[in-house]
Design a protein around this motif. Structure first.
Motif, mmCIF file in Angstrom:
data_model
loop_
_atom_site.group_PDB
_atom_site.id
_atom_site.type_symbol
_atom_site.label_atom_id
_atom_site.label_comp_id
_atom_site.label_asym_id
_atom_site.label_seq_id
_atom_site.Cartn_x
_atom_site.Cartn_y
_atom_site.Cartn_z
ATOM 1 N N ILE A 74 0.005 9.899 8.557
ATOM 2 C CA ILE A 74 -1.384 9.576 8.168
ATOM 3 C C ILE A 74 -1.419 8.861 6.813
ATOM 4 N N PHE A 75 -0.747 9.421 5.789
ATOM 5 C CA PHE A 75 -0.819 8.805 4.466
ATOM 6 C C PHE A 75 -0.049 7.485 4.417
ATOM 7 N N GLY A 76 1.032 7.381 5.203
ATOM 8 C CA GLY A 76 1.766 6.113 5.281
ATOM 9 C C GLY A 76 0.906 5.024 5.911
ATOM 10 N N LEU A 77 0.231 5.369 7.018
ATOM 11 C CA LEU A 77 -0.620 4.377 7.707
ATOM 12 C C LEU A 77 -1.854 4.026 6.881
ATOM 13 N N LEU A 78 -2.389 5.001 6.117
ATOM 14 C CA LEU A 78 -3.531 4.688 5.238
ATOM 15 C C LEU A 78 -3.120 3.645 4.191
ATOM 16 N N MET A 79 -1.880 3.771 3.675
ATOM 17 C CA MET A 79 -1.414 2.783 2.685
ATOM 18 C C MET A 79 -1.235 1.409 3.338
ATOM 19 N N ILE A 80 -0.757 1.386 4.580
ATOM 20 C CA ILE A 80 -0.597 0.094 5.282
ATOM 21 C C ILE A 80 -1.976 -0.515 5.547
ATOM 22 N N TRP A 81 -2.942 0.349 5.886
ATOM 23 C CA TRP A 81 -4.319 -0.120 6.131
ATOM 24 C C TRP A 81 -4.894 -0.732 4.858
ATOM 25 N N ALA A 82 -4.585 -0.090 3.712
ATOM 26 C CA ALA A 82 -5.082 -0.591 2.422
ATOM 27 C C ALA A 82 -4.389 -1.890 2.030
ATOM 28 N N ASN A 83 -3.153 -2.063 2.495
ATOM 29 C CA ASN A 83 -2.351 -3.231 2.083
ATOM 30 C C ASN A 83 -1.562 -3.765 3.283
ATOM 31 N N THR A 84 -2.256 -4.397 4.234
ATOM 32 C CA THR A 84 -1.604 -4.850 5.475
ATOM 33 C C THR A 84 -0.502 -5.878 5.204
ATOM 34 N N GLY A 85 -0.530 -6.491 4.022
ATOM 35 C CA GLY A 85 0.511 -7.454 3.655
ATOM 36 C C GLY A 85 1.909 -6.835 3.669
ATOM 37 N N LEU A 86 1.969 -5.500 3.526
ATOM 38 C CA LEU A 86 3.262 -4.801 3.535
ATOM 39 C C LEU A 86 4.015 -5.059 4.842
ATOM 40 N N LEU A 87 3.244 -5.283 5.922
ATOM 41 C CA LEU A 87 3.864 -5.438 7.251
ATOM 42 C C LEU A 87 4.623 -6.750 7.401
ATOM 43 N N SER A 88 4.478 -7.656 6.437
ATOM 44 C CA SER A 88 5.228 -8.923 6.535
ATOM 45 C C SER A 88 6.581 -8.828 5.819
ATOM 46 N N ASN A 89 6.880 -7.648 5.250
ATOM 47 C CA ASN A 89 8.152 -7.471 4.538
ATOM 48 C C ASN A 89 9.269 -6.973 5.460
#
Ligand code: HEM
Length: 151
Positions: A74-89
């Motif tokens: 939950i907390f990991g996905l909330l951070m990805i939701w807040a910063n979707t740019g992380l998924l391009s790394n």
């Protein structure tokens, strides 16, 4: 709450989510490293020892590992939701692949716990000693990716 307000809320609480994420991850790892150790003892345990280990394994999985795994997600996905740019790394791709593998290992341990509970374990202690190392290797990969962000 508008989408913008929600996004501001997520960003304002990012560090809180990161702290809660790391706390959940520590509890999850403690369980993943301890449960197979209990299986090692359970293989050669007598009737009384086996009954006690059964209770310990069930409580560890249900009251520590399951809630900790869910909270880490939950907390990991909330951070990805807040910063979707992380998924391009690239490092996040490697990290999430190892995290999915860790989640599969969690479920495999749950099935082995049930086979012990039914008195149907056929595997030797050495088997669980080897599997005890799998979460360790995954954890090392994940933490290096998350902290050093190498690519
Ligand atoms: C369960 C699913 C998981 C998801 C969705 C997830 C996602 C994330 C995200 C998005 C961040 C913030 C990255 C940043 O802001 O740079 C993060 C940080 C972190 N994660 Fe996870 N993660 C998960 C599981 C794990 C696991 C299993 C471990 C360790 C074994 C772990 C260790 C860390 C660490 C140490 C940080 C902090 C890195 C830093 O602040 O330098 N995560 N995670």
């Amino acid at each position: 709450m508008t989408e913008t307000e929600l996004h501001i809320f997520l960003l304002n609480n990012y560090q809180l989510f990161r702290a809660l994420h790391i706390i959940a991850v520590i509890a999850w790892m403690a369980g993943l490293l301890y449960l197979p150790r209990l299986f090692v003892y359970h293989v050669d345990a007598g009737k009384e020892g086996a009954a006690m280990l059964q209770v310990m394994e069930r409580r560890l999985l249900r009251f520590i590992m399951n809630p900790a795994m869910i909270a880490a997600w939950i907390f990991g996905l909330l951070m990805i939701w807040a910063n979707t740019g992380l998924l391009s790394n690239g490092w996040m791709h490697v990290k999430l692949t190892a995290v999915v593998a860790m989640t599969v290992v969690h479920h495999i341990y749950g099935r082995w716990r049930k086979s012990f509970e039914r008195g149907q374990n056929q595997k030797p202690a050495k088997f669980y000693k080897i599997w005890n190392e799998v979460p360790t290797v995954l954890m090392i990969i994940i933490v290096f990716m998350a902290v050093t962000e190498p690519f």
